[in-house]
Design a protein around this motif. Sequence first.
Motif, PDB file in Angstrom:
ATOM      1  N   UNK A  65       0.860  -1.182   0.000  1.00 41.88           N
ATOM      2  CA  UNK A  65       0.000   0.000   0.000  1.00 41.88           C
ATOM      3  C   UNK A  65       0.894   1.229   0.000  1.00 41.88           C
ATOM      4  N   UNK A  66       1.398   1.583  -1.191  1.00 46.93           N
ATOM      5  CA  UNK A  66       2.356   2.676  -1.319  1.00 46.93           C
ATOM      6  C   UNK A  66       1.609   4.001  -1.442  1.00 46.93           C
ATOM      7  N   UNK A  67       1.860   4.963  -0.553  1.00 44.94           N
ATOM      8  CA  UNK A  67       1.191   6.264  -0.641  1.00 44.94           C
ATOM      9  C   UNK A  67       1.982   7.237  -1.513  1.00 44.94           C
ATOM     10  N   UNK A  68       1.403   8.416  -1.758  1.00 43.26           N
ATOM     11  CA  UNK A  68       2.200   9.499  -2.310  1.00 43.26           C
ATOM     12  C   UNK A  68       3.224   9.913  -1.255  1.00 43.26           C
ATOM     13  N   UNK A  69       4.424  10.284  -1.693  1.00 42.91           N
ATOM     14  CA  UNK A  69       5.499  10.553  -0.748  1.00 42.91           C
ATOM     15  C   UNK A  69       6.130  11.909  -1.025  1.00 42.91           C
ATOM     16  N   UNK A 145      -0.644  23.589  -7.571  1.00 40.73           N
ATOM     17  CA  UNK A 145      -2.100  23.429  -7.476  1.00 40.73           C
ATOM     18  C   UNK A 145      -2.629  22.542  -8.587  1.00 40.73           C
ATOM     19  N   UNK A 146      -2.081  22.696  -9.803  1.00 43.78           N
ATOM     20  CA  UNK A 146      -2.491  21.833 -10.914  1.00 43.78           C
ATOM     21  C   UNK A 146      -2.063  20.389 -10.668  1.00 43.78           C
ATOM     22  N   UNK A 147      -0.882  20.215 -10.068  1.00 43.45           N
ATOM     23  CA  UNK A 147      -0.395  18.869  -9.785  1.00 43.45           C
ATOM     24  C   UNK A 147      -1.267  18.173  -8.745  1.00 43.45           C
ATOM     25  N   UNK A 148      -1.831  18.946  -7.836  1.00 41.49           N
ATOM     26  CA  UNK A 148      -2.721  18.360  -6.820  1.00 41.49           C
ATOM     27  C   UNK A 148      -3.914  17.674  -7.476  1.00 41.49           C
ATOM     28  N   UNK A 149      -4.505  18.335  -8.453  1.00 37.95           N
ATOM     29  CA  UNK A 149      -5.648  17.738  -9.142  1.00 37.95           C
ATOM     30  C   UNK A 149      -5.220  16.523  -9.957  1.00 37.95           C
ATOM     31  N   UNK A 150      -4.028  16.582 -10.561  1.00 36.23           N
ATOM     32  CA  UNK A 150      -3.526  15.439 -11.331  1.00 36.23           C
ATOM     33  C   UNK A 150      -3.295  14.236 -10.435  1.00 36.23           C
ATOM     34  N   UNK A 166      13.477  22.257   0.518  1.00 38.26           N
ATOM     35  CA  UNK A 166      12.773  23.131   1.452  1.00 38.26           C
ATOM     36  C   UNK A 166      11.280  22.769   1.427  1.00 38.26           C
ATOM     37  N   UNK A 167      10.832  22.089   2.473  1.00 34.50           N
ATOM     38  CA  UNK A 167       9.441  21.639   2.510  1.00 34.50           C
ATOM     39  C   UNK A 167       8.481  22.807   2.680  1.00 34.50           C
ATOM     40  N   UNK A 168       8.952  23.937   3.199  1.00 39.88           N
ATOM     41  CA  UNK A 168       8.072  25.098   3.392  1.00 39.88           C
ATOM     42  C   UNK A 168       7.636  25.713   2.065  1.00 39.88           C
ATOM     43  N   UNK A 169       8.305  25.368   0.964  1.00 43.93           N
ATOM     44  CA  UNK A 169       7.931  25.907  -0.342  1.00 43.93           C
ATOM     45  C   UNK A 169       6.899  25.035  -1.049  1.00 43.93           C
ATOM     46  N   UNK A 170       6.501  23.954  -0.432  1.00 42.10           N
ATOM     47  CA  UNK A 170       5.439  23.101  -0.979  1.00 42.10           C
ATOM     48  C   UNK A 170       4.116  23.550  -0.371  1.00 42.10           C
ATOM     49  N   UNK A 176      -0.216  17.805   2.188  1.00 41.01           N
ATOM     50  CA  UNK A 176      -1.121  17.000   3.003  1.00 41.01           C
ATOM     51  C   UNK A 176      -1.527  15.703   2.320  1.00 41.01           C
ATOM     52  N   UNK A 177      -1.332  15.599   1.023  1.00 38.61           N
ATOM     53  CA  UNK A 177      -1.660  14.376   0.289  1.00 38.61           C
ATOM     54  C   UNK A 177      -0.501  13.389   0.247  1.00 38.61           C
ATOM     55  N   UNK A 178       0.610  13.754   0.854  1.00 37.84           N
ATOM     56  CA  UNK A 178       1.809  12.913   0.790  1.00 37.84           C
ATOM     57  C   UNK A 178       2.257  12.519   2.193  1.00 37.84           C
TER      58      UNK A 178
END
Length: 375
Positions: A65-69, A145-150, A166-170, A176-178
């Motif tokens: 069960x591999x999630x988005x990472x 934002x476009x990648x989130x929908x994809x 730098x995780x603060x730039x995501x 939250x989906x990863x």
Amino acid sequence: MASTFFNNKARAAAASSNSKPKVTDNKEQNRLAPWVEKYRPKTLDDVAAQDHTTKVLQRTLQASNLPHMLFYGPPGTGKTSTILALAKSLFGPALYRSRILELNASDERGIGIRSGCRIPRPIPVPAVQDHYLDEADSMTQDAQSALRRTMETYSRITRFCLVCNYVTRIIEPLASRCSKFRFKSLDNAAAGVRLQDIANAENLKLEDGVTDTLIRVAEGDLRRAITYLQSAARLAGTSGLAEKSSDGDEEMADAGAPGPGIITVRTIEEIAGVVPESILDDLMQAMQPKSSGSSYGAVSKVVTDLVADGWSATQLISQLYRRVVFNEAIPDIQKNKIVMAFSEMDKRLVDGSDEHLSVLDLTLRISGIMSGTKA
């Protein structure tokens, strides 16, 4: 020349010879490969100093069960090596190249990057394809934002792995989906063991302290340390010594193969561009407060020689910072002002200011602060 070109038979023979694929020995390719790729971890167990991350990923593989990472951390800590080792464990060495799509977000930062995240080939269910997106923090917010929908649209047969420093730039909806995995800087022990293993595999002769120097100048970046080690090995292998070939003739040693010379600490420092301690001693001596007169002449002479010798201003300031800030003879109130001068100078260098004038201004300000003539 012209007759050969217009000769149809000659042109056909040349075309056929160029069309034949050149067969290269795998052993030869492995020898010529950069050591960063040659010694890249093949499995999750080979990844150094990231035990927590590798354990979680191994349990995830067992659960199927591999999630988005989302992998984040300093450069050279094993983020790319981990995702490639994970793909090999998931798909196998033969199929992982066809099931993983590698993209670099720094090449395409805009919203058009989402077109590369669509499924480029039909994959039967329940097979899963992995999309590896490096330097994801370089993407604009619209592209994220476009990648989130994809990610939502193709989540049934696709998993995304975002890699960034730098995780603060995501953006938060994407993060939250990863599942987040933090990669810490390698400790000296783990990095030293890996460098020593590479040196033993390449039959290198290291002077005492070379491994510690590699770790120090690389500043936690194992990829940079391995590159410095390979450069030092090439430098030792081009000493002009001859070696005997199998048929008894003498031939020059291969420039890519480690030579019989010993890799010294000074060799590593020269490759890394480290300013010698003797030059820093002269600069510190010139900046000392004078009982009479100004220190401008002495400081200007040393700085001019530094710039003429081609030393990097960024490297000089980094070493000078450690020299000044960790000097117990300088009072804390003066260190506070000196640190502010370092921060301003670092910003100027990033903005592209002249290195000679910047270093001269910094050293004169430090000298004035230490003499008490400048607030």
